[in-house]
Design a protein around this motif. Sequence first.
Motif, PDB file in Angstrom:
ATOM      1  N   ASN A  94       0.752  -1.194   0.104  1.00 34.87           N
ATOM      2  CA  ASN A  94      -0.084   0.073   0.065  1.00 34.87           C
ATOM      3  C   ASN A  94       0.780   1.438  -0.097  1.00 34.87           C
ATOM      4  O   ASN A  94       0.249   2.476  -0.124  1.00 34.87           O
ATOM      5  CB  ASN A  94      -0.969   0.060   1.316  1.00 34.87           C
ATOM      6  N   ALA A  95       2.211   1.066   0.181  1.00 36.50           N
ATOM      7  CA  ALA A  95       3.093   2.219  -0.038  1.00 36.50           C
ATOM      8  C   ALA A  95       3.257   2.652  -1.396  1.00 36.50           C
ATOM      9  O   ALA A  95       3.998   3.673  -1.773  1.00 36.50           O
ATOM     10  CB  ALA A  95       4.265   2.082   0.669  1.00 36.50           C
ATOM     11  N   TYR A  96       2.832   1.837  -2.527  1.00 35.43           N
ATOM     12  CA  TYR A  96       3.180   2.114  -3.906  1.00 35.43           C
ATOM     13  C   TYR A  96       1.869   2.829  -4.743  1.00 35.43           C
ATOM     14  O   TYR A  96       0.818   2.211  -4.120  1.00 35.43           O
ATOM     15  CB  TYR A  96       3.469   0.843  -4.649  1.00 35.43           C
ATOM     16  N   PRO A  97       1.907   3.461  -5.662  1.00 32.72           N
ATOM     17  CA  PRO A  97       0.809   3.897  -6.386  1.00 32.72           C
ATOM     18  C   PRO A  97      -0.012   2.747  -7.024  1.00 32.72           C
ATOM     19  O   PRO A  97      -1.114   2.807  -7.122  1.00 32.72           O
ATOM     20  CB  PRO A  97       1.535   4.835  -7.260  1.00 32.72           C
ATOM     21  N   CYS A  98       0.737   1.439  -7.407  1.00 27.67           N
ATOM     22  CA  CYS A  98       0.196   0.388  -8.050  1.00 27.67           C
ATOM     23  C   CYS A  98       1.027  -0.706  -7.427  1.00 27.67           C
ATOM     24  O   CYS A  98       2.331  -0.672  -7.158  1.00 27.67           O
ATOM     25  CB  CYS A  98       0.032   0.586  -9.508  1.00 27.67           C
ATOM     26  N   VAL A  99       0.559  -1.747  -7.487  1.00 29.30           N
ATOM     27  CA  VAL A  99       1.134  -2.990  -6.981  1.00 29.30           C
ATOM     28  C   VAL A  99       1.991  -3.585  -7.874  1.00 29.30           C
ATOM     29  O   VAL A  99       1.791  -3.714  -9.171  1.00 29.30           O
ATOM     30  CB  VAL A  99       0.160  -4.236  -6.609  1.00 29.30           C
ATOM     31  N   PRO A 100       3.427  -3.495  -7.570  1.00 23.20           N
ATOM     32  CA  PRO A 100       4.354  -3.995  -8.572  1.00 23.20           C
ATOM     33  C   PRO A 100       4.323  -5.327  -8.874  1.00 23.20           C
ATOM     34  O   PRO A 100       3.487  -6.205  -8.317  1.00 23.20           O
ATOM     35  CB  PRO A 100       5.918  -3.723  -7.866  1.00 23.20           C
ATOM     36  N   SER A 101       5.213  -5.936  -9.885  1.00 24.88           N
ATOM     37  CA  SER A 101       5.198  -7.166 -10.311  1.00 24.88           C
ATOM     38  C   SER A 101       5.546  -8.132  -9.046  1.00 24.88           C
ATOM     39  O   SER A 101       6.312  -7.655  -8.043  1.00 24.88           O
ATOM     40  CB  SER A 101       6.392  -7.666 -11.269  1.00 24.88           C
ATOM     41  N   CYS A 102       4.879  -9.089  -8.850  1.00 24.00           N
ATOM     42  CA  CYS A 102       4.728 -10.099  -7.759  1.00 24.00           C
ATOM     43  C   CYS A 102       5.714 -11.177  -8.043  1.00 24.00           C
ATOM     44  O   CYS A 102       5.692 -12.154  -7.107  1.00 24.00           O
ATOM     45  CB  CYS A 102       3.317 -10.440  -7.298  1.00 24.00           C
ATOM     46  N   ALA A 113      -3.914  -9.434  -4.387  1.00 19.76           N
ATOM     47  CA  ALA A 113      -2.709  -8.429  -4.539  1.00 19.76           C
ATOM     48  C   ALA A 113      -2.485  -9.097  -6.167  1.00 19.76           C
ATOM     49  O   ALA A 113      -1.767  -8.210  -7.028  1.00 19.76           O
ATOM     50  CB  ALA A 113      -1.606  -8.892  -3.672  1.00 19.76           C
ATOM     51  N   LEU A 114      -2.602 -10.249  -6.470  1.00 20.99           N
ATOM     52  CA  LEU A 114      -2.348 -10.682  -7.804  1.00 20.99           C
ATOM     53  C   LEU A 114      -3.140  -9.935  -8.671  1.00 20.99           C
ATOM     54  O   LEU A 114      -2.517  -9.424 -10.011  1.00 20.99           O
ATOM     55  CB  LEU A 114      -2.349 -12.216  -7.906  1.00 20.99           C
ATOM     56  N   ARG A 115      -4.282  -9.932  -8.547  1.00 17.54           N
ATOM     57  CA  ARG A 115      -5.171  -9.194  -9.431  1.00 17.54           C
ATOM     58  C   ARG A 115      -5.022  -7.533  -9.830  1.00 17.54           C
ATOM     59  O   ARG A 115      -5.170  -7.305 -10.792  1.00 17.54           O
ATOM     60  CB  ARG A 115      -6.609  -9.053  -9.080  1.00 17.54           C
ATOM     61  N   MET A 116      -4.235  -7.053  -8.807  1.00 15.80           N
ATOM     62  CA  MET A 116      -3.706  -5.538  -8.595  1.00 15.80           C
ATOM     63  C   MET A 116      -2.648  -5.392  -9.431  1.00 15.80           C
ATOM     64  O   MET A 116      -2.273  -4.039  -9.322  1.00 15.80           O
ATOM     65  CB  MET A 116      -4.346  -4.934  -7.449  1.00 15.80           C
ATOM     66  N   VAL A 117      -1.808  -6.216  -9.583  1.00 16.68           N
ATOM     67  CA  VAL A 117      -0.678  -6.106 -10.405  1.00 16.68           C
ATOM     68  C   VAL A 117      -0.472  -5.084 -11.491  1.00 16.68           C
ATOM     69  O   VAL A 117      -1.273  -5.493 -12.413  1.00 16.68           O
ATOM     70  CB  VAL A 117       0.239  -7.317 -10.535  1.00 16.68           C
ATOM     71  N   ASN A 118       0.159  -4.011 -11.362  1.00 19.81           N
ATOM     72  CA  ASN A 118       0.192  -3.017 -12.499  1.00 19.81           C
ATOM     73  C   ASN A 118      -1.144  -2.637 -12.940  1.00 19.81           C
ATOM     74  O   ASN A 118      -1.165  -2.134 -14.187  1.00 19.81           O
ATOM     75  CB  ASN A 118       0.798  -3.672 -13.701  1.00 19.81           C
ATOM     76  N   GLN A 119      -1.988  -2.568 -12.046  1.00 23.12           N
ATOM     77  CA  GLN A 119      -3.470  -2.073 -12.264  1.00 23.12           C
ATOM     78  C   GLN A 119      -3.622  -0.777 -11.882  1.00 23.12           C
ATOM     79  O   GLN A 119      -3.076  -0.593 -10.588  1.00 23.12           O
ATOM     80  CB  GLN A 119      -4.560  -3.168 -11.929  1.00 23.12           C
ATOM     81  N   PRO A 120      -4.439   0.021 -12.102  1.00 22.50           N
ATOM     82  CA  PRO A 120      -4.708   1.440 -11.352  1.00 22.50           C
ATOM     83  C   PRO A 120      -5.390   1.045 -10.036  1.00 22.50           C
ATOM     84  O   PRO A 120      -6.324   0.235  -9.854  1.00 22.50           O
ATOM     85  CB  PRO A 120      -5.830   2.174 -12.428  1.00 22.50           C
ATOM     86  N   ARG A 121      -5.131   1.883  -8.915  1.00 20.71           N
ATOM     87  CA  ARG A 121      -5.615   1.747  -7.748  1.00 20.71           C
ATOM     88  C   ARG A 121      -6.890   2.490  -7.709  1.00 20.71           C
ATOM     89  O   ARG A 121      -7.120   3.213  -8.565  1.00 20.71           O
ATOM     90  CB  ARG A 121      -4.433   1.925  -6.591  1.00 20.71           C
ATOM     91  N   LYS A 122      -7.558   2.371  -6.549  1.00 14.57           N
ATOM     92  CA  LYS A 122      -8.506   3.275  -6.255  1.00 14.57           C
ATOM     93  C   LYS A 122      -8.239   4.815  -6.237  1.00 14.57           C
ATOM     94  O   LYS A 122      -7.209   5.113  -5.589  1.00 14.57           O
ATOM     95  CB  LYS A 122      -9.418   2.893  -4.965  1.00 14.57           C
ATOM     96  N   ALA A 160      -5.303   9.202  -3.349  1.00 17.49           N
ATOM     97  CA  ALA A 160      -5.447  10.515  -2.500  1.00 17.49           C
ATOM     98  C   ALA A 160      -4.643  10.185  -1.074  1.00 17.49           C
ATOM     99  O   ALA A 160      -4.172  11.124  -0.634  1.00 17.49           O
ATOM    100  CB  ALA A 160      -7.067  10.800  -2.127  1.00 17.49           C
ATOM    101  N   ARG A 161      -5.012   9.095  -0.444  1.00 21.44           N
ATOM    102  CA  ARG A 161      -4.188   8.720   0.551  1.00 21.44           C
ATOM    103  C   ARG A 161      -2.504   8.978   0.511  1.00 21.44           C
ATOM    104  O   ARG A 161      -1.969   9.639   1.344  1.00 21.44           O
ATOM    105  CB  ARG A 161      -4.440   7.208   0.975  1.00 21.44           C
ATOM    106  N   LEU A 162      -2.015   8.400  -0.597  1.00 17.30           N
ATOM    107  CA  LEU A 162      -0.643   8.665  -0.969  1.00 17.30           C
ATOM    108  C   LEU A 162      -0.256  10.014  -0.905  1.00 17.30           C
ATOM    109  O   LEU A 162       0.646  10.363  -0.582  1.00 17.30           O
ATOM    110  CB  LEU A 162      -0.245   7.694  -2.012  1.00 17.30           C
ATOM    111  N   ALA A 163      -1.138  10.884  -1.686  1.00 19.73           N
ATOM    112  CA  ALA A 163      -1.014  12.203  -1.892  1.00 19.73           C
ATOM    113  C   ALA A 163      -0.644  12.991  -0.678  1.00 19.73           C
ATOM    114  O   ALA A 163       0.114  13.702  -0.522  1.00 19.73           O
ATOM    115  CB  ALA A 163      -1.974  12.954  -2.806  1.00 19.73           C
ATOM    116  N   VAL A 164      -1.587  12.501   0.196  1.00 13.80           N
ATOM    117  CA  VAL A 164      -1.603  13.327   1.578  1.00 13.80           C
ATOM    118  C   VAL A 164      -0.497  12.987   2.414  1.00 13.80           C
ATOM    119  O   VAL A 164       0.192  13.933   3.095  1.00 13.80           O
ATOM    120  CB  VAL A 164      -2.928  12.895   2.322  1.00 13.80           C
ATOM    121  N   ARG A 165      -0.212  11.657   2.410  1.00 15.99           N
ATOM    122  CA  ARG A 165       1.066  11.108   2.950  1.00 15.99           C
ATOM    123  C   ARG A 165       2.307  11.789   2.441  1.00 15.99           C
ATOM    124  O   ARG A 165       3.204  12.159   3.263  1.00 15.99           O
ATOM    125  CB  ARG A 165       1.220   9.614   2.967  1.00 15.99           C
TER     126      ARG A 165
END
Length: 453
Positions: A371-379, A401-410, A415-420
């Motif tokens: 969750n520290a990445y903008p998108c899930v890197p290769s697994c 986690a597998l489904r979200m590899v290199n896919q756009p996150r919500k 927004a969470r990452l931007a605030v952080r």
Amino acid sequence: MAEETFPFASSTLRSLRLQREWLEWEDRRRAAAQQGRNRRCPPSSRARLTRPRHSCRDPVVHSALFSGDLQQVQALFQDEDTANMIVETVSNQLAWSAEQGFWVLTPKTKQTVPLTIAAARGYTDCARHLIQQGAELDARVGGRTALHEACAQAQSDCVRLLLTFGAKANVLSEEGTTPLHLCTAPESLQCAKLLLEAGAIVNFVARDSENTPLHVVAARGLEEHVALYLAHGANVGSRTSQGETALNAACAGAEGPGSGRQHQAVARRLLEAGADARAAGRKRHTPLHNACANGCGALAELLLRHGACVDVPNAAGHTPMDCALQAVQEAPNWKPEVLFAALLDYGAQPVHPEMLKHCANFPRALEVLLNAYPCVPSCDTWVEAVLPELWQEHEAFYSSALRMVNQPRKLQHLARLAVRAQLGSHCRQAAARLPLPQLLRDYLLLRVEGRIQ
């Protein structure tokens, strides 16, 4: 007797005669000097022997001393010579034999004196009798004095007795340590108090290691000892021969989350006394490196609140996050997600995807890192490391986690990452002050949800 038994040469006889005359002269000189001292001050019970000590391996003597049989001790030790004899013990110890290629029992001889034996075992009455018979208080036979051994075994009554009769509070062992260095057990607090009252130097530096007593008790997580030494002026900035401060020692001594609570209390005391959370040793290993290497999340957060640098590398190029990842493998029975979240909240950079394999079998920790990445890197680097039974137990998380590899996150995650990113290293402190609902605050601080969305 020797002249009648052995055919000595004339030169040998002359040498023996000269030696005997010298010993007699030395006895007269010492007696005169002692007489002069007695005129100025009361006789000291620490007067040294003028003759070589006798050695003893008699089992009867050993039994009396090691069992604390006062009647036997009184019967066996009735003068200065016997009270200061060298007691030899032989024990079998395992030693590696290079010639035979295996461990063998090897006899090892140890030497000590009666007073040291009695003081180490807390036989106060026996120790008092030996002192009254003229036992030398600061004798260092075997490497340590009676006061050293009494402190090492937390025998406070014997420590009080020895100091009352005039034992030196700062006497050195052969290793160059004082009795205060050997107050290493929780039960030795009273011993430490007695030593300090008798003038023990709280900042005394050991000869080789350059440890102070504060380093020693900090490494063992002895909070009451640390508080006592600080109250007597212990220097929190003193460094060992390796450049380590007491705070470094405390964090290095917290071997695993189980013992972290005691060492955390010690670290808090040191930090409140002005210890530098960024102080690094010669290998550029900071207290935070040590806390992360030992998997102590609460201790790491304490250091971070006091200004520890989250991304500084040590001499090997490892950051505190790298040390935490290595600790996952070495100490698996803890909650690494707490430590990872703390490091990320204080500004640590996301780990390199190649390093995710180290926590592949810790789904909660893996979720925090992903969750520290903008998108899930290769697994590819970590999927193969997951145990089959663990995958089955946490299939919902791993599959998400597998489904979200290199896919756009919500958008919510972005927004969470931007605030952080805006809050930076102040993320955790700022989140506590923001007028946010608790659920949203937890989400901002990478709360574990059990799936990647």
